[in-house]
Design a protein around this motif. Structure first.
Motif, mmCIF file in Angstrom:
data_model
loop_
_atom_site.group_PDB
_atom_site.id
_atom_site.type_symbol
_atom_site.label_atom_id
_atom_site.label_comp_id
_atom_site.label_asym_id
_atom_site.label_seq_id
_atom_site.Cartn_x
_atom_site.Cartn_y
_atom_site.Cartn_z
ATOM 1 N N LEU A 8 -2.752 1.750 18.136
ATOM 2 C CA LEU A 8 -3.632 0.807 17.441
ATOM 3 C C LEU A 8 -3.215 0.637 15.991
ATOM 4 O O LEU A 8 -2.633 1.547 15.388
ATOM 5 C CB LEU A 8 -5.076 1.303 17.510
ATOM 6 N N TYR A 9 -3.557 -0.522 15.421
ATOM 7 C CA TYR A 9 -3.285 -0.805 14.015
ATOM 8 C C TYR A 9 -4.176 -1.953 13.584
ATOM 9 O O TYR A 9 -4.860 -2.576 14.397
ATOM 10 C CB TYR A 9 -1.807 -1.147 13.795
ATOM 11 N N LYS A 10 -4.173 -2.240 12.299
ATOM 12 C CA LYS A 10 -4.886 -3.404 11.769
ATOM 13 C C LYS A 10 -3.843 -4.469 11.444
ATOM 14 O O LYS A 10 -2.789 -4.173 10.885
ATOM 15 C CB LYS A 10 -5.643 -3.045 10.493
ATOM 16 N N THR A 11 -4.147 -5.726 11.793
ATOM 17 C CA THR A 11 -3.231 -6.826 11.488
ATOM 18 C C THR A 11 -3.290 -7.143 10.001
ATOM 19 O O THR A 11 -4.100 -6.587 9.262
ATOM 20 C CB THR A 11 -3.592 -8.095 12.283
ATOM 21 N N SER A 12 -2.469 -8.077 9.599
ATOM 22 C CA SER A 12 -2.433 -8.477 8.190
ATOM 23 C C SER A 12 -3.752 -9.097 7.729
ATOM 24 O O SER A 12 -4.058 -9.099 6.542
ATOM 25 C CB SER A 12 -1.286 -9.464 7.951
ATOM 26 N N THR A 13 -4.564 -9.562 8.679
ATOM 27 C CA THR A 13 -5.875 -10.130 8.323
ATOM 28 C C THR A 13 -7.009 -9.127 8.505
ATOM 29 O O THR A 13 -8.181 -9.482 8.389
ATOM 30 C CB THR A 13 -6.169 -11.387 9.179
ATOM 31 N N GLY A 14 -6.649 -7.873 8.843
ATOM 32 C CA GLY A 14 -7.652 -6.830 8.973
ATOM 33 C C GLY A 14 -8.275 -6.698 10.358
ATOM 34 O O GLY A 14 -9.180 -5.896 10.554
ATOM 35 N N GLN A 15 -7.791 -7.463 11.316
ATOM 36 C CA GLN A 15 -8.327 -7.372 12.674
ATOM 37 C C GLN A 15 -7.716 -6.186 13.420
ATOM 38 O O GLN A 15 -6.556 -5.839 13.205
ATOM 39 C CB GLN A 15 -8.049 -8.660 13.440
ATOM 40 N N ASP A 16 -8.506 -5.576 14.304
ATOM 41 C CA ASP A 16 -8.002 -4.495 15.142
ATOM 42 C C ASP A 16 -7.032 -5.066 16.165
ATOM 43 O O ASP A 16 -7.281 -6.122 16.756
ATOM 44 C CB ASP A 16 -9.151 -3.794 15.866
ATOM 45 N N ALA A 17 -5.912 -4.374 16.372
ATOM 46 C CA ALA A 17 -4.905 -4.804 17.344
ATOM 47 C C ALA A 17 -4.267 -3.557 17.940
ATOM 48 O O ALA A 17 -4.489 -2.439 17.465
ATOM 49 C CB ALA A 17 -3.855 -5.675 16.666
ATOM 50 N N GLY A 18 -3.473 -3.752 18.988
ATOM 51 C CA GLY A 18 -2.796 -2.617 19.585
ATOM 52 C C GLY A 18 -1.888 -3.006 20.724
ATOM 53 O O GLY A 18 -1.880 -4.157 21.169
ATOM 54 N N VAL A 19 -1.117 -2.038 21.163
ATOM 55 C CA VAL A 19 -0.254 -2.180 22.334
ATOM 56 C C VAL A 19 -0.523 -0.980 23.234
ATOM 57 O O VAL A 19 -0.859 0.102 22.757
ATOM 58 C CB VAL A 19 1.241 -2.275 21.955
ATOM 59 N N SER A 20 -0.374 -1.173 24.544
ATOM 60 C CA SER A 20 -0.664 -0.113 25.506
ATOM 61 C C SER A 20 0.499 0.108 26.452
ATOM 62 O O SER A 20 1.192 -0.836 26.829
ATOM 63 C CB SER A 20 -1.894 -0.475 26.340
ATOM 64 N N ASP A 21 0.677 1.363 26.847
ATOM 65 C CA ASP A 21 1.624 1.752 27.898
ATOM 66 C C ASP A 21 2.994 1.099 27.732
ATOM 67 O O ASP A 21 3.486 0.419 28.624
ATOM 68 C CB ASP A 21 1.046 1.427 29.276
ATOM 69 N N GLN A 22 3.613 1.332 26.602
ATOM 70 C CA GLN A 22 4.914 0.733 26.304
ATOM 71 C C GLN A 22 6.059 1.629 26.763
ATOM 72 O O GLN A 22 5.894 2.831 26.933
ATOM 73 C CB GLN A 22 5.032 0.464 24.807
ATOM 74 N N GLU A 23 7.224 1.043 26.923
ATOM 75 C CA GLU A 23 8.406 1.788 27.334
ATOM 76 C C GLU A 23 8.932 2.617 26.171
ATOM 77 O O GLU A 23 8.924 2.184 25.025
ATOM 78 C CB GLU A 23 9.501 0.843 27.813
ATOM 79 N N SER A 24 9.417 3.778 26.490
ATOM 80 C CA SER A 24 10.033 4.649 25.512
ATOM 81 C C SER A 24 11.382 4.065 25.085
ATOM 82 O O SER A 24 12.117 3.530 25.902
ATOM 83 C CB SER A 24 10.229 6.031 26.130
ATOM 84 N N GLY A 25 11.694 4.148 23.790
ATOM 85 C CA GLY A 25 12.986 3.706 23.287
ATOM 86 C C GLY A 25 13.128 2.219 23.070
ATOM 87 O O GLY A 25 14.211 1.743 22.750
ATOM 88 N N VAL A 26 12.062 1.449 23.231
ATOM 89 C CA VAL A 26 12.104 -0.004 23.050
ATOM 90 C C VAL A 26 11.303 -0.367 21.803
ATOM 91 O O VAL A 26 10.119 -0.048 21.705
ATOM 92 C CB VAL A 26 11.537 -0.745 24.279
ATOM 93 N N CYS A 27 11.944 -1.042 20.859
ATOM 94 C CA CYS A 27 11.263 -1.443 19.629
ATOM 95 C C CYS A 27 10.302 -2.599 19.905
ATOM 96 O O CYS A 27 10.632 -3.539 20.625
ATOM 97 C CB CYS A 27 12.282 -1.859 18.584
ATOM 98 N N ILE A 28 9.116 -2.513 19.297
ATOM 99 C CA ILE A 28 8.102 -3.555 19.453
ATOM 100 C C ILE A 28 7.768 -4.106 18.070
ATOM 101 O O ILE A 28 7.360 -3.351 17.181
ATOM 102 C CB ILE A 28 6.821 -2.989 20.091
ATOM 103 N N ASN A 29 7.953 -5.414 17.883
ATOM 104 C CA ASN A 29 7.482 -6.065 16.668
ATOM 105 C C ASN A 29 5.997 -6.341 16.862
ATOM 106 O O ASN A 29 5.596 -6.967 17.835
ATOM 107 C CB ASN A 29 8.260 -7.356 16.400
ATOM 108 N N LEU A 30 5.191 -5.828 15.949
ATOM 109 C CA LEU A 30 3.740 -5.856 16.125
ATOM 110 C C LEU A 30 3.153 -7.235 15.858
ATOM 111 O O LEU A 30 3.325 -7.792 14.765
ATOM 112 C CB LEU A 30 3.101 -4.816 15.205
#
Length: 108
Positions: A32-54
């Motif tokens: 989980l993280y906060k976006t640039s506008t302060g909204q809650d966001a997140g990613v789930s069950d991602q692959e290991s070793g793969v970069c994700i641009n949030l």
């Protein structure tokens, strides 16, 4: 003799099971993280070793406050594509504050 064969078969099956690669979704859980506008966001069950641009982050306004509720270590970067010298490592269960700016993440 029969016990010997059964034991050998069992050991062979166990070794085969250990040799098969595990699931690519090694990061079971939520990041989980906060976006640039302060909204809650997140990613789930991602692959290991793969970069994700949030999503919801930009060069001018990165996200912040990363929280790692996965089973893997997450490395968050200020730059996209998991590049740059500005990064932080979060062990499973770790949370960082608003001062930590993020635009990408990779799980180990």
């Amino acid at each position: 003799m029969r016990l010997h064969r059964t034991l050998g078969t069992t050991v062979g099956a166990l070794l085969l099971a250990l040799a098969v690669p595990s699931s690519a979704h090694a990061t079971t859980g939520d990041f989980l993280y906060k976006t640039s506008t302060g909204q809650d966001a997140g990613v789930s069950d991602q692959e290991s070793g793969v970069c994700i641009n949030l999503p919801g982050t930009t060069e001018e306004a990165p996200g912040n406050s990363p929280q790692n509720f996965t089973i893997s270590t997450a490395t968050v970067f200020l730059e996209t594509d998991c590049n740059g010298d500005t990064y932080s490592e979060l062990k499973p269960g770790a949370k960082l504050g608003e001062d930590v700016k993020v635009r990408s993440v990779i799980f180990a």
